[in-house]
Design a protein around this motif. Structure first.
Motif, mmCIF file in Angstrom:
data_model
loop_
_atom_site.group_PDB
_atom_site.id
_atom_site.type_symbol
_atom_site.label_atom_id
_atom_site.label_comp_id
_atom_site.label_asym_id
_atom_site.label_seq_id
_atom_site.Cartn_x
_atom_site.Cartn_y
_atom_site.Cartn_z
ATOM 1 N N LYS A 111 55.433 -17.110 33.478
ATOM 2 C CA LYS A 111 54.635 -17.143 34.620
ATOM 3 C C LYS A 111 53.001 -17.596 34.388
ATOM 4 C CE LYS A 111 57.587 -13.777 36.611
ATOM 5 N NZ LYS A 111 57.939 -12.530 35.497
ATOM 6 N N GLU A 112 52.657 -18.592 35.236
ATOM 7 C CA GLU A 112 51.338 -19.173 34.705
ATOM 8 C C GLU A 112 50.670 -19.360 36.381
ATOM 9 O OE1 GLU A 112 50.001 -22.207 31.531
ATOM 10 O OE2 GLU A 112 51.969 -22.554 32.151
ATOM 11 N N ALA A 113 49.495 -18.720 36.431
ATOM 12 C CA ALA A 113 48.887 -18.988 37.875
ATOM 13 C C ALA A 113 47.717 -20.126 37.672
ATOM 14 C CB ALA A 113 48.380 -17.764 38.427
ATOM 15 N N PHE A 114 47.771 -20.997 38.766
ATOM 16 C CA PHE A 114 46.745 -22.000 38.859
ATOM 17 C C PHE A 114 46.064 -21.865 40.109
ATOM 18 C CE2 PHE A 114 49.783 -23.413 35.740
ATOM 19 C CZ PHE A 114 49.135 -23.806 34.861
ATOM 20 N N PHE A 115 44.573 -21.970 40.237
ATOM 21 C CA PHE A 115 43.801 -22.203 41.152
ATOM 22 C C PHE A 115 43.749 -23.461 41.817
ATOM 23 C CE2 PHE A 115 40.640 -22.450 37.964
ATOM 24 C CZ PHE A 115 40.010 -23.484 38.009
ATOM 25 N N ARG A 116 43.722 -23.733 42.930
ATOM 26 C CA ARG A 116 43.805 -24.920 43.618
ATOM 27 C C ARG A 116 42.451 -25.011 44.572
ATOM 28 N NH1 ARG A 116 45.162 -29.888 44.657
ATOM 29 N NH2 ARG A 116 46.791 -30.657 45.950
ATOM 30 N N LEU A 117 41.458 -25.834 44.205
ATOM 31 C CA LEU A 117 40.284 -25.607 45.200
ATOM 32 C C LEU A 117 40.112 -26.953 45.904
ATOM 33 C CD1 LEU A 117 37.979 -23.369 42.833
ATOM 34 C CD2 LEU A 117 39.481 -22.757 44.694
ATOM 35 N N VAL A 118 39.127 -27.195 46.877
ATOM 36 C CA VAL A 118 38.860 -28.168 47.341
ATOM 37 C C VAL A 118 37.447 -28.348 47.731
ATOM 38 C CG1 VAL A 118 39.290 -29.942 49.450
ATOM 39 C CG2 VAL A 118 41.083 -28.443 48.534
ATOM 40 N N HIS A 119 36.873 -29.546 47.581
ATOM 41 C CA HIS A 119 35.454 -29.846 47.717
ATOM 42 C C HIS A 119 35.534 -30.773 49.060
ATOM 43 C CE1 HIS A 119 31.132 -30.911 48.192
ATOM 44 N NE2 HIS A 119 31.077 -29.985 46.977
ATOM 45 N N THR A 120 34.965 -30.222 50.287
ATOM 46 C CA THR A 120 35.221 -31.227 51.504
ATOM 47 C C THR A 120 34.144 -32.127 51.810
ATOM 48 O OG1 THR A 120 34.057 -29.629 52.540
ATOM 49 C CG2 THR A 120 36.585 -29.152 52.797
ATOM 50 N N GLY A 121 33.404 -32.235 50.942
ATOM 51 C CA GLY A 121 32.026 -33.201 51.031
ATOM 52 C C GLY A 121 31.386 -32.944 52.342
ATOM 53 N N SER A 122 31.365 -31.933 53.013
ATOM 54 C CA SER A 122 30.506 -31.448 54.344
ATOM 55 C C SER A 122 29.259 -31.563 53.508
ATOM 56 C CB SER A 122 30.902 -30.397 54.998
ATOM 57 O OG SER A 122 31.136 -29.324 53.994
ATOM 58 N N GLU A 123 28.886 -30.755 52.571
ATOM 59 C CA GLU A 123 27.760 -30.949 51.950
ATOM 60 C C GLU A 123 27.694 -31.389 50.791
ATOM 61 O OE1 GLU A 123 25.375 -27.067 51.459
ATOM 62 O OE2 GLU A 123 26.603 -26.413 53.556
ATOM 63 N N LEU A 124 27.009 -32.770 50.295
ATOM 64 C CA LEU A 124 27.077 -33.138 49.036
ATOM 65 C C LEU A 124 26.437 -32.254 47.975
ATOM 66 C CD1 LEU A 124 26.294 -36.812 49.547
ATOM 67 C CD2 LEU A 124 28.454 -35.837 48.527
ATOM 68 N N PRO A 125 26.749 -31.975 46.721
ATOM 69 C CA PRO A 125 26.343 -30.934 46.035
ATOM 70 C C PRO A 125 24.912 -31.512 45.436
ATOM 71 C CG PRO A 125 27.907 -32.121 44.949
ATOM 72 C CD PRO A 125 27.948 -32.790 46.238
ATOM 73 N N LEU A 126 24.176 -30.518 44.937
ATOM 74 C CA LEU A 126 22.844 -31.074 44.366
ATOM 75 C C LEU A 126 23.454 -31.502 43.176
ATOM 76 C CD1 LEU A 126 21.340 -27.345 44.756
ATOM 77 C CD2 LEU A 126 20.782 -29.323 45.921
ATOM 78 N N ARG A 127 22.522 -32.416 42.513
ATOM 79 C CA ARG A 127 22.842 -32.769 41.257
ATOM 80 C C ARG A 127 21.786 -32.240 40.122
ATOM 81 N NH1 ARG A 127 22.145 -39.061 42.449
ATOM 82 N NH2 ARG A 127 23.624 -39.550 41.006
ATOM 83 N N ALA A 128 22.272 -30.968 39.654
ATOM 84 C CA ALA A 128 21.641 -30.280 38.774
ATOM 85 C C ALA A 128 21.260 -31.374 37.396
ATOM 86 C CB ALA A 128 22.047 -29.173 38.496
ATOM 87 N N THR A 129 20.147 -31.100 36.837
ATOM 88 C CA THR A 129 19.906 -31.981 35.390
ATOM 89 C C THR A 129 19.556 -30.793 34.580
ATOM 90 O OG1 THR A 129 17.679 -32.468 36.152
ATOM 91 C CG2 THR A 129 19.476 -34.265 36.383
ATOM 92 N N VAL A 130 19.852 -30.975 33.217
ATOM 93 C CA VAL A 130 19.329 -30.166 32.269
ATOM 94 C C VAL A 130 18.757 -30.931 31.313
ATOM 95 C CG1 VAL A 130 20.224 -28.591 30.133
ATOM 96 C CG2 VAL A 130 21.600 -28.836 32.304
ATOM 97 N N PRO A 131 17.166 -30.421 30.937
ATOM 98 C CA PRO A 131 16.489 -31.295 30.340
ATOM 99 C C PRO A 131 16.868 -31.436 28.759
ATOM 100 C CG PRO A 131 15.075 -29.224 31.185
ATOM 101 C CD PRO A 131 16.475 -29.133 31.553
ATOM 102 N N GLY A 132 16.637 -32.827 28.382
ATOM 103 C CA GLY A 132 17.417 -32.994 27.150
ATOM 104 C C GLY A 132 18.614 -33.802 27.050
#
Ligand code: COA
Length: 272
Positions: A111-132
């Motif tokens: 038996k293996e369990a899998f999460f199933r998640l949704v991003h609804t787009g109601s809030e566009l995510p921040l676009r994080a950047t990592v220096p370098g």
């Protein structure tokens, strides 16, 4: 003269009405109806028997069966008695939502369990950047061997080779803007890779492969990759889905939730 054996080729079955009904049902609650992005099931409909579950005149669920091979049971209702109607018929693999797994689990040894998640787009995510580090689109004409190498370096389990990866670029859901590297500016080489797909008929984006080379983990690159992919996808789709193993030591569920994915749906894959 030796007699030739006649080969009977069955004409393709018309699956258009099953597809329309499944699409309508899926749009209402993607994470409870299927364990994966809709297009993957639509692509296999020819080999699946569909039984739609009617509840007081409205379709609330579906049972998809590939005889002798596997069964998927998805429903919008949370009534555990509904699942009592599932006939296993010795099927070796079952995909079933967490709400209904308990009565079936004893019949299966893996038996293996899998999460199933949704991003609804109601809030566009921040676009994080990592220096370098910078985002680059993968050149899917010349860089598929490198894609295979990076996948291989990121997992302990077998990963697809270049030929198999090339087939992904031929699918209708292929989206070249959603194949991304994160490149280490100093070393001038990719250290993370994200691959997502877009199903325009459903308005669904799906994150398919998200990975960072082991030496570059916990620097924020996974977050940078997922946020950039969701940002790019949600210019074109209504929602984005992701599936992943619950028991993964890298805890990807935490990463996706951190990037705005939500839901509490867990699917089980039962094998015997
Ligand atoms: C999952 C993966 C992409 C995360 O990449 P990453 O660059 O380490 O992620 P980030 O640095 O952006 O971290 C994101 C969050 O996850 C947390 N995290 C990262 N690795 C973790 C781990 N091993 N255990 C617990 N939490 C972890 C971070 O702390 C961070 O949370 P916070 O901001 O609340 O502190 C990476 O571990 C990986 O490539 N794993 C192998 C491939 C894989 O399993 N992919 C997911 C398939 S669904």
């Amino acid at each position: 003269m030796p007699r030739r054996k006649a080969i009977v080729i069955a004409p393709p079955r018309d699956t258009s009405s099953d597809e329309a009904a499944l699409r309508a049902l899926y749009r209402k609650d993607p994470s409870r109806i299927l364990p994966n992005a809709l297009w993957k099931t639509v692509a296999r409909l020819q080999s699946l028997e569909c039984r739609f579950i009617d509840d007081a005149g409205s379709v609330t669920g579906v049972e998809l069966r590939e005889p002798g091979k596997m069964l998927i049971y998805g429903t919008r209702t949370q009534d555990p008695l509904k699942a009592a109607s599932v006939k296993l018929d010795g099927v070796p693999t079952v995909y079933i939502h967490n709400d209904f797994v308990a009565p079936l689990a004893p019949w299966f040894d893996r038996k293996e369990a899998f999460f199933r998640l949704v991003h609804t787009g109601s809030e566009l995510p921040l676009r994080a950047t990592v220096p370098g580090y910078t985002i680059h689109e993968v050149n899917t004409t010349t860089e598929l061997p490198l894609v295979a190498t990076i996948l291989h370096a990121c997992y302990d389990t077998p990963t697809p080779g270049t030929d198999e990866i090339a087939t992904w670029t031929k699918r209708p859901v292929f989206a070249s803007h959603a194949w991304l590297w994160i490149v280490d500016r100093k070393e001038k080489r990719p250290v993370a890779l994200g691959i997502a797909e877009t199903d325009k008929d459903t308005g669904e984006g799906s994150l398919e492969w998200i990975q960072v080379l082991p030496a570059f983990r916990s620097l924020g690159l996974g977050t940078m990759l997922v946020q950039e992919l969701v940002y790019r996808l949600e210019q074109k789709v209504a929602f984005t889905t992701v599936v992943g193993q619950v028991k993964n030591p890298c805890e990807p569920e935490h990463l996706f939730r951190r990037c705005g994915f939500a839901g509490r749906d867990v699917w089980w894959v039962l094998h015997r």
